[in-house]
Design a protein around this motif. Structure first.
Motif, PDB file in Angstrom:
ATOM      1  N   LEU A  37      47.236  42.755  26.159  1.00  0.00           N
ATOM      2  CA  LEU A  37      46.836  41.634  25.312  1.00  0.00           C
ATOM      3  C   LEU A  37      45.708  42.093  24.404  1.00  0.00           C
ATOM      4  CD1 LEU A  37      46.766  38.901  28.110  1.00  0.00           C
ATOM      5  CD2 LEU A  37      48.620  39.378  26.503  1.00  0.00           C
ATOM      6  N   VAL A  38      45.950  42.082  23.112  1.00  0.00           N
ATOM      7  CA  VAL A  38      44.958  42.511  22.131  1.00  0.00           C
ATOM      8  C   VAL A  38      44.303  41.272  21.535  1.00  0.00           C
ATOM      9  CG1 VAL A  38      44.547  43.780  19.988  1.00  0.00           C
ATOM     10  CG2 VAL A  38      46.271  44.597  21.611  1.00  0.00           C
ATOM     11  N   ASP A  39      43.002  41.143  21.724  1.00  0.00           N
ATOM     12  CA  ASP A  39      42.274  39.955  21.279  1.00  0.00           C
ATOM     13  C   ASP A  39      41.940  40.065  19.798  1.00  0.00           C
ATOM     14  OD1 ASP A  39      40.891  37.514  21.431  1.00  0.00           O
ATOM     15  OD2 ASP A  39      38.994  38.564  21.714  1.00  0.00           O
ATOM     16  N   ALA A  44      48.204  42.692  33.555  1.00  0.00           N
ATOM     17  CA  ALA A  44      47.793  42.687  32.151  1.00  0.00           C
ATOM     18  C   ALA A  44      46.472  43.416  31.950  1.00  0.00           C
ATOM     19  CB  ALA A  44      47.677  41.253  31.637  1.00  0.00           C
ATOM     20  N   LEU A  45      46.388  44.113  30.839  1.00  0.00           N
ATOM     21  CA  LEU A  45      45.158  44.739  30.376  1.00  0.00           C
ATOM     22  C   LEU A  45      44.732  44.037  29.091  1.00  0.00           C
ATOM     23  CD1 LEU A  45      43.054  47.097  30.422  1.00  0.00           C
ATOM     24  CD2 LEU A  45      44.701  48.420  29.081  1.00  0.00           C
ATOM     25  N   VAL A  46      43.479  43.580  29.044  1.00  0.00           N
ATOM     26  CA  VAL A  46      42.971  42.837  27.885  1.00  0.00           C
ATOM     27  C   VAL A  46      42.071  43.749  27.065  1.00  0.00           C
ATOM     28  CG1 VAL A  46      41.661  40.831  27.112  1.00  0.00           C
ATOM     29  CG2 VAL A  46      43.083  40.676  29.173  1.00  0.00           C
ATOM     30  N   LEU A  47      42.372  43.872  25.771  1.00  0.00           N
ATOM     31  CA  LEU A  47      41.583  44.700  24.856  1.00  0.00           C
ATOM     32  C   LEU A  47      40.926  43.818  23.810  1.00  0.00           C
ATOM     33  CD1 LEU A  47      44.215  47.504  24.104  1.00  0.00           C
ATOM     34  CD2 LEU A  47      42.552  47.457  25.967  1.00  0.00           C
ATOM     35  N   HIS A  48      39.644  43.984  23.609  1.00  0.00           N
ATOM     36  CA  HIS A  48      38.974  43.302  22.503  1.00  0.00           C
ATOM     37  C   HIS A  48      38.510  44.349  21.496  1.00  0.00           C
ATOM     38  CE1 HIS A  48      36.550  40.645  20.076  1.00  0.00           C
ATOM     39  NE2 HIS A  48      35.533  41.465  20.218  1.00  0.00           N
ATOM     40  N   PRO A  49      39.157  44.437  20.323  1.00  0.00           N
ATOM     41  CA  PRO A  49      38.717  45.389  19.298  1.00  0.00           C
ATOM     42  C   PRO A  49      37.419  44.911  18.650  1.00  0.00           C
ATOM     43  CG  PRO A  49      40.983  44.612  18.925  1.00  0.00           C
ATOM     44  CD  PRO A  49      40.339  43.692  19.895  1.00  0.00           C
ATOM     45  N   ASP A  50      36.372  45.692  18.755  1.00  0.00           N
ATOM     46  CA  ASP A  50      35.086  45.374  18.143  1.00  0.00           C
ATOM     47  C   ASP A  50      34.944  46.252  16.906  1.00  0.00           C
ATOM     48  OD1 ASP A  50      32.562  44.357  17.688  1.00  0.00           O
ATOM     49  OD2 ASP A  50      31.583  45.792  19.024  1.00  0.00           O
ATOM     50  N   SER A  94      32.675  43.843  10.838  1.00  0.00           N
ATOM     51  CA  SER A  94      33.585  42.712  10.681  1.00  0.00           C
ATOM     52  C   SER A  94      32.797  41.470  10.286  1.00  0.00           C
ATOM     53  CB  SER A  94      34.339  42.449  11.989  1.00  0.00           C
ATOM     54  OG  SER A  94      35.173  41.320  11.864  1.00  0.00           O
ATOM     55  N   GLN A  95      33.308  40.757   9.286  1.00  0.00           N
ATOM     56  CA  GLN A  95      32.565  39.636   8.703  1.00  0.00           C
ATOM     57  C   GLN A  95      32.320  38.520   9.724  1.00  0.00           C
ATOM     58  OE1 GLN A  95      34.490  37.954   5.293  1.00  0.00           O
ATOM     59  NE2 GLN A  95      32.879  36.477   4.874  1.00  0.00           N
ATOM     60  N   HIS A  96      33.310  38.298  10.609  1.00  0.00           N
ATOM     61  CA  HIS A  96      33.195  37.189  11.555  1.00  0.00           C
ATOM     62  C   HIS A  96      32.967  37.697  12.976  1.00  0.00           C
ATOM     63  CE1 HIS A  96      34.528  34.610   8.307  1.00  0.00           C
ATOM     64  NE2 HIS A  96      35.579  35.372   8.138  1.00  0.00           N
ATOM     65  N   ALA A  97      32.350  38.873  13.080  1.00  0.00           N
ATOM     66  CA  ALA A  97      32.171  39.472  14.405  1.00  0.00           C
ATOM     67  C   ALA A  97      31.220  38.630  15.258  1.00  0.00           C
ATOM     68  CB  ALA A  97      31.641  40.884  14.267  1.00  0.00           C
ATOM     69  N   ARG A  98      31.572  38.476  16.540  1.00  0.00           N
ATOM     70  CA  ARG A  98      30.714  37.822  17.510  1.00  0.00           C
ATOM     71  C   ARG A  98      30.290  38.852  18.531  1.00  0.00           C
ATOM     72  NH1 ARG A  98      33.587  32.060  19.032  1.00  0.00           N
ATOM     73  NH2 ARG A  98      33.210  31.004  17.054  1.00  0.00           N
ATOM     74  N   ASP A  99      29.441  38.431  19.444  1.00  0.00           N
ATOM     75  CA  ASP A  99      29.056  39.313  20.527  1.00  0.00           C
ATOM     76  C   ASP A  99      30.319  39.779  21.254  1.00  0.00           C
ATOM     77  OD1 ASP A  99      26.959  40.380  22.522  1.00  0.00           O
ATOM     78  OD2 ASP A  99      28.311  39.184  23.775  1.00  0.00           O
ATOM     79  N   ALA A 100      30.472  41.086  21.388  1.00  0.00           N
ATOM     80  CA  ALA A 100      31.719  41.646  21.914  1.00  0.00           C
ATOM     81  C   ALA A 100      31.993  41.204  23.342  1.00  0.00           C
ATOM     82  CB  ALA A 100      31.674  43.175  21.826  1.00  0.00           C
ATOM     83  N   ASN A 101      30.966  41.176  24.183  1.00  0.00           N
ATOM     84  CA  ASN A 101      31.179  40.806  25.579  1.00  0.00           C
ATOM     85  C   ASN A 101      31.556  39.337  25.729  1.00  0.00           C
ATOM     86  OD1 ASN A 101      30.643  43.385  26.652  1.00  0.00           O
ATOM     87  ND2 ASN A 101      28.435  43.036  26.491  1.00  0.00           N
ATOM     88  N   THR A 102      30.937  38.465  24.906  1.00  0.00           N
ATOM     89  CA  THR A 102      31.289  37.047  24.946  1.00  0.00           C
ATOM     90  C   THR A 102      32.721  36.844  24.469  1.00  0.00           C
ATOM     91  OG1 THR A 102      28.984  36.455  24.506  1.00  0.00           O
ATOM     92  CG2 THR A 102      30.628  34.740  24.171  1.00  0.00           C
ATOM     93  N   ALA A 103      33.090  37.560  23.398  1.00  0.00           N
ATOM     94  CA  ALA A 103      34.460  37.470  22.886  1.00  0.00           C
ATOM     95  C   ALA A 103      35.467  37.963  23.917  1.00  0.00           C
ATOM     96  CB  ALA A 103      34.592  38.268  21.591  1.00  0.00           C
ATOM     97  N   LEU A 104      35.098  39.032  24.642  1.00  0.00           N
ATOM     98  CA  LEU A 104      35.990  39.551  25.675  1.00  0.00           C
ATOM     99  C   LEU A 104      36.162  38.526  26.800  1.00  0.00           C
ATOM    100  CD1 LEU A 104      37.645  41.887  26.881  1.00  0.00           C
ATOM    101  CD2 LEU A 104      35.538  42.736  27.914  1.00  0.00           C
TER     102      LEU A 104
END
Length: 435
Positions: free
Chosen positions: A92-94, A19-25, A29-39
């Protein structure tokens, strides 16, 4: 746009789905969090699903979400190269994907694509153990699937022959599949209604035993089950994993000092929890609605503990939890904090916060004292005058086991009741309906 790639895991052993995990940053985005933590959370979700070997993860930075494939065509091609190089079987798209986006990405990459909702549904399907849990997950999955029929191949748009003398266009395979899902949904809802009736009978039996209900809620992996086991001596599954506990567990327990309560452990919450799951698990989470006290367990050592707490409060509000129900915040995992961490001083100054470590048992005397104080403050004895015509409210009070004494006079009756705010609100509602 930039991409950050970190290679994880490795080959060896039995062949699992790579699996490859993608986190779109997405910028702005109104509810954006720290990208690395979200990943990292997305990686934890992926690793919580058996049979998955995470071979890579990416933060994909986007100026905006594109309606066709979420990502731009250049980025799609770039990711396709990585998929082919690492022999990836699953992406997997987060984040949420529309049915069209999901279909287009699967076509472009020629592999299966799951968005965050689909992944959480897969985990729940794997973890459900009780009959009710299995039914709830199946219902949520069907509701999600119904909107995704556009993903299927083009044969779903072909028409079947009509019936009768004229013939006519008939129905498409898509319509037939959608109708089949609707029939299945109706069947599941009827089965869940029966389960809900059984649960209500259990609840009614508990009401006759005047034990206050204490519900544990919190973000997934905050340590609720460890706390539950520590307080009750039970052996609920505990693991450093998202959604390790799915089905609710309740235990009657006598806390040190003699306080008897019913303790309820519930499924953990998560940011962007699929709406299908909130609706499907409403019956399970009704234990929270019935609670006399809510213990909000927080992983205080997590870098986004405040955001997690906000997500939990939002879901509780969506479930309809009365804001007047008393809450205590249990700031768990203080064993992971340094001795001079400011959270420890803040907890000392707040009456509704207890700093504790469920793992090593630290802070439990303070927690039990706080629970006893909170429940003691919300139960009191009060006399209520009723007219003879208000028999429904009187009968309910006896069913709840809150009547201490009754005096009868010509003009009515006087009940002396020992009750909580929740019971008082329910009693007053019955009085209004009787009048």
């Amino acid at each position: 746009m930039t991409i950050e790639v970190s290679e994880l895991g490795g080959s060896g052993g039995t062949r699992e789905q790579r699996a490859l995990v993608l986190h779109p940053d997405i910028r702005g985005s109104q509810h954006a969090r720290d990208a690395n933590t979200a990943l990292n959370e997305a990686l934890s979700l992926a690793m919580a699903l058996p049979g998955i070997e995470v071979v890579g993860s990416m933060v994909v930075r986007l100026p905006r979400a594109l309606p066709a494939m979420l990502f731009g065509s250049g980025k799609v091609d770039e990711i396709k190269g990585l998929i082919e190089a690492d022999e990836v079987d699953l992406v997997l798209v987060d984040g949420p994907l529309s049915p069209v986006q999901q279909r287009n990405l699967e076509t472009a990459w020629d592999i299966k694509v799951l968005d965050r909702t689909g992944l959480i549904l897969e985990i729940f399907a794997d973890r459900a153990r009780t009959r009710e849990g299995v039914l709830q997950v199946e219902l949520a999955a069907l509701s999600y699937q119904r909107t995704r029929l556009v993903r299927a191949w083009t044969h779903l748009e072909r028409q079947r022959g009509g019936f009768g003398f004229v013939g006519g266009p008939g129905e498409t395979q898509l319509e037939a599949d959608r109708r089949a899902i609707d029939v299945q949904v109706v069947r599941l809802r009827k089965q869940l209604e029966k389960v809900a009736q059984t649960r209500e009978l259990h609840r009614a039996a508990r009401r006759r035993i005047p034990y206050p209900v204490v519900a544990l809620v919190g973000y997934t992996n905050a340590g609720k089950s460890t706390l539950f086991n520590r307080l009750t001596g039970a052996e609920v599954m505990v693991k450093d994993m998202l959604f390790a506990t799915l089905d609710p567990t309740m235990r009657a327990v006598t806390l040190p000092g003699g306080l008897q309560v019913i303790l309820s452990d519930t499924v953990g919450f998560i940011s962007n929890l699929p709406t299908q799951l909130i609706a499907a698990f409403r019956a399970t989470l009704e234990e929270v609605l019935e609670a006399d006290l809510i213990l909000h367990v927080r992983d205080i050592a997590h870098p986004e503990t405040e955001a997690q707490a906000h997500d939990v409060e939002t879901i509780l509000a969506d479930l309809g939890v009365n804001p007047e129900v008393p809450k205590l915040e249990v700031w768990n995992k203080i064993d992971l904090l340094p001795a001079d961490d400011p959270h420890l001083n803040i907890a000392d100054r707040r009456e509704t916060v207890v700093a504790a470590s469920a793992l090593i048992g630290r802070g439990f005397e303070d927690l039990i004292d706080a629970v006893g104080t909170a429940l003691g403050e919300v139960r009191w004895v009060e006399s209520v005058d009723l007219g003879h015509e208000q028999g429904r409210a009187r009968a309910w009070a006896y069913e709840e086991g809150i009547v201490l004494s009754e005096e009868t006079a010509d003009e009515g009756i006087t009940l002396t009741l020992s009750w909580s705010p929740r019971q008082k609100r329910q009693f007053e509602t019955l009085l209004v309906s009787d009048s």
